[in-house]
Design an enzyme around this catalytic site. Structure first.
Site, mmCIF file in Angstrom:
data_model
loop_
_atom_site.group_PDB
_atom_site.id
_atom_site.type_symbol
_atom_site.label_atom_id
_atom_site.label_comp_id
_atom_site.label_asym_id
_atom_site.label_seq_id
_atom_site.Cartn_x
_atom_site.Cartn_y
_atom_site.Cartn_z
ATOM 1 C CG HIS A 232 -0.318 0.055 2.543
ATOM 2 N ND1 HIS A 232 0.557 -0.900 3.011
ATOM 3 C CD2 HIS A 232 -0.413 0.984 3.543
ATOM 4 C CE1 HIS A 232 0.946 -0.584 4.232
ATOM 5 N NE2 HIS A 232 0.387 0.553 4.571
ATOM 6 C CG HIS B 259 0.132 4.182 4.753
ATOM 7 N ND1 HIS B 259 -0.596 3.455 5.660
ATOM 8 C CD2 HIS B 259 -0.657 5.232 4.379
ATOM 9 C CE1 HIS B 259 -1.787 4.031 5.831
ATOM 10 N NE2 HIS B 259 -1.841 5.100 5.056
ATOM 11 C CG ASP C 276 5.149 2.657 7.110
ATOM 12 O OD1 ASP C 276 4.289 3.065 6.320
ATOM 13 O OD2 ASP C 276 4.903 1.872 8.044
ATOM 14 C CG HIS D 34 -3.805 -0.270 6.447
ATOM 15 N ND1 HIS D 34 -3.629 -0.264 7.801
ATOM 16 C CD2 HIS D 34 -2.765 0.452 5.934
ATOM 17 C CE1 HIS D 34 -2.536 0.433 8.097
ATOM 18 N NE2 HIS D 34 -2.001 0.887 6.983
ATOM 19 C CG ASP E 251 0.934 -1.618 7.422
ATOM 20 O OD1 ASP E 251 1.793 -2.499 7.546
ATOM 21 O OD2 ASP E 251 1.164 -0.391 7.542
ATOM 22 C CG HIS F 59 4.564 -2.943 10.174
ATOM 23 N ND1 HIS F 59 3.860 -2.187 11.069
ATOM 24 C CD2 HIS F 59 4.580 -2.201 9.031
ATOM 25 C CE1 HIS F 59 3.461 -1.058 10.500
ATOM 26 N NE2 HIS F 59 3.905 -1.047 9.251
HETATM 27 ZN ZN LIG Z 1 3.186 0.395 7.813
HETATM 28 ZN ZN LIG Z 2 0.034 1.487 6.527
#
Ligand SMILES: [Zn+2]
Ligand SMILES: [Zn+2]
Length: 312
Positions: A61, A63, A65, A138, A209, A267
């Site tokens: 995804h 995001h 990170d 998520h 996530d 994570h």
């Molecule tokens: Zn993450």
């Molecule tokens: Zn995320």
């Protein structure tokens, strides 16, 4: 044989000794990379993964990170003269992200990159490996990945090949890699004539996530290795719900219910120090749990099941 190497195991922020999420799955000379956390380029070097490998990247995804390492990866590969094309798979937004970042490499990349927007379902297939995406729960559109490796044949049996008068050399290699061969006398020999039964496939599932969700549980059914995020312990379950993440107990329950063989937690938040509380909580529910560390390796394909070979 598959080798899983955790290049980054951090959640949200890199800390001393823990980079952001990235996992390499090595199979022969091919590497599949799942997520591209910050500083993945140096981690690839540390893991001994070469610049010109056959490589495909799968993003869960958009995001930060999980994608901050991608620009660095493109730059490093260009500076070091990669020539093989690079395929990158992920959700909407990835195509534009890669395009913008490529423009910051002032001499241009030395190789072709192709970015594919994925939907749930099969996204990649090579000789032995299939990767499928499934949609998870998520805060943004996010996918998990199911990786299935199927050996083309069982173990090659030289005595059977000799009995059938198959000459040693290229024909043996062809049979062992799953091809039919034609002999000079006109007979055709199939791999099943000279190998043991094909072993069952190996399955690795990576959650990305997510909150606990049915799609993840279904994908994880019977997995040899479930790699699951475990951002929080149950004490912080309120935060897990609000932020769209999993607790260690939640991950362990999915592994238990889906009868996975091994659970690797990754994570996890820096708030838990070395992650001991995360591991303890999960092991109370699912004993076959390991806590991923940067550069930890897990080998799959042995008769005794998945095994941590270094970095525990
Ligand atoms: Zn993450
Ligand atoms: Zn995320």
């Amino acid at each position: 044989m598959l080798d899983v190497i955790f290049l980054g195991t951090g959640g949200s922020m890199p800390t001393e000794g823990r980079n952001l999420p990235a996992i390499a799955v090595q199979c022969g000379g091919s590497v599949l990379l799942f997520d591209a956390g910050e500083d993945i380029q140096r981690q690839l070097g540390r893991a001994g993964i070469g610049v010109n490998n056959r490589l495909s990247v799968f993003i869960t995804h958009m995001h930060a990170d999980h994608v901050l390492g991608l620009p660095g990866l493109l730059l490093r590969f260009s500076l070091l003269g990669r020539t093989r094309p690079l395929a990158i798979y992920g959700p909407e937004g990835l195509i534009e992200y890669v395009r913008v970042n490529q423009q910051t490499i002032h001499l241009g990349t030395s190789f072709e990159s192709v970015v594919y927007k994925i939907e749930k379902g099969p996204v990649f297939h090579s000789e032995h490996i299939t990767v499928s995406a499934f949609e998870v729960d998520h805060r943004v559109v996010a996918f998990g990945y199911e990786i299935v490796y199927q050996r083309p044949t069982g173990t090659f049996l030289p005595d059977r090949a000799l009995e059938l008068d198959v000459p040693r050399g290229p024909l043996w290699r062809a049979l062992a890699s799953g091809e039919d061969v034609k002999l000079q006398d006109g007979r055709t020999v199939s791999p099943s004539d000279v190998t043991t039964a094909k072993p069952p496939g190996l399955k690795i599932v990576y959650s990305g996530d997510t909150r606990p969700c049915r799609a993840l549980s279904e994908a994880a059914t019977g997995a040899d290795l479930l790699i699951c995020e475990a951002m929080y312990t149950s004490e912080d379950s309120q935060m897990a719900t609000e932020r769209g993440h999993m607790t260690a107990a939640g991950a362990a329950r999915i592994a238990l219910e889906s009868r996975a063989h091994m659970l690797a937690l990754t994570h996890y938040s820096p708030r838990y120090g070395d992650g001991s509380p995360i591991l303890a909580e999960a092991r109370g529910i699912f004993p076959e749990t390991v806590l991923a560390r940067d550069l930890m390796r897990i080998e799959l394909g042995n008769s005794e099941g998945p095994k941590v070979t270094s970095g525990e």
